[in-house]
Design a protein around this motif. Structure first.
Motif: not given
Length: 215
Positions: A96-122
């Motif tokens: 999952d991760t390798v094709p997404a990052l090769e496609a140009g994704a700037t970041g990769y986060l999991l849905k169980d990340a804490p709210p503050e981590e999500l905001a920081r990643a954005v």
């Protein structure tokens, strides 16, 4: 934090997930949801039509979408002045991760990340900085440390189809490869994983997080 508002597009086929992301992100004064998309194709359309800074992209969409998140990411990031794409998903295997990052994704986060981590990643994605979940970063670092043992994208794809129960002939038809090429990929997979059978390769790959356990 900056005075500039970061404009976001949510791309996920589950309304509950989009609602959850909206609730978390709209609590931040510098983040604004400008649109939502329930299919990958709609996400590509909206990313090209609207002034968006970051697209929060799921990887897997329902039967109403012919594209997956990695394909949509590639389509979005190929455009001049494209928004950044932050993958937000439940999947963290190499498949999952390798094709997404090769496609140009700037970041990769999991849905169980804490709210503050999500905001920081954005915010990091909006600034063009990479934001990776810890498990993803660890696995990518391991791939860099032992490149000879890392499965290629095609080898991962072949092994995923083996895990789905496809024969070599079916895999060759699915991927438009010769059966000899499929066998060659399997030989390389066996060597890299230190196994000698299809069953052992699938078991080892699942244990290492190279393919999904449910694959």
């Amino acid at each position: 934090m900056t005075d500039r508002v970061i404009r976001l597009l949510l791309a996920d086929d589950h309304p509950v997930v989009r609602a959850g992301l909206r609730a978390v992100l709209e609590a931040e004064p510098d983040l604004a949801i400008v649109a939502e998309a329930a299919t990958a194709e709609r996400a590509v359309e909206l990313a090209g039509e609207l002034a968006v800074d970051v697209v929060l992209m799921d990887l897997q969409f329902g039967p109403g979408s012919a594209m997956n998140g990695a394909q949509a990411t590639a389509a979005i990031t190929a455009r001049p002045g494209a928004p950044r794409v932050l993958i937000v998903t439940t999947y963290d295997t190499d498949a999952d991760t390798v094709p997404a990052l090769e496609a140009g994704a700037t970041g990769y986060l999991l849905k169980d990340a804490p709210p503050e981590e999500l905001a920081r990643a954005v915010r990091s994605a909006a600034a063009g900085r990479t934001a990776l979940a810890a498990t993803v970063a660890d696995r990518l670092l391991q791939r860099m440390r032992t490149p000879a043992a890392a499965l290629s994208a095609r080898e991962t794809e072949v092994l995923g189809l083996v895990a789905d129960g496809l024969t070599n002939r079916q895999i060759s038809q699915h991927l438009h490869l010769s059966q000899a090429t499929v066998k060659s990929h399997l030989v390389h997979i066996y060597v890299k994983l230190g196994v000698d059978s299809r069953t052992a390769a699938v078991r080892e790959a699942r244990g290492r997080g190279l393919i999904r356990r449910g694959a």
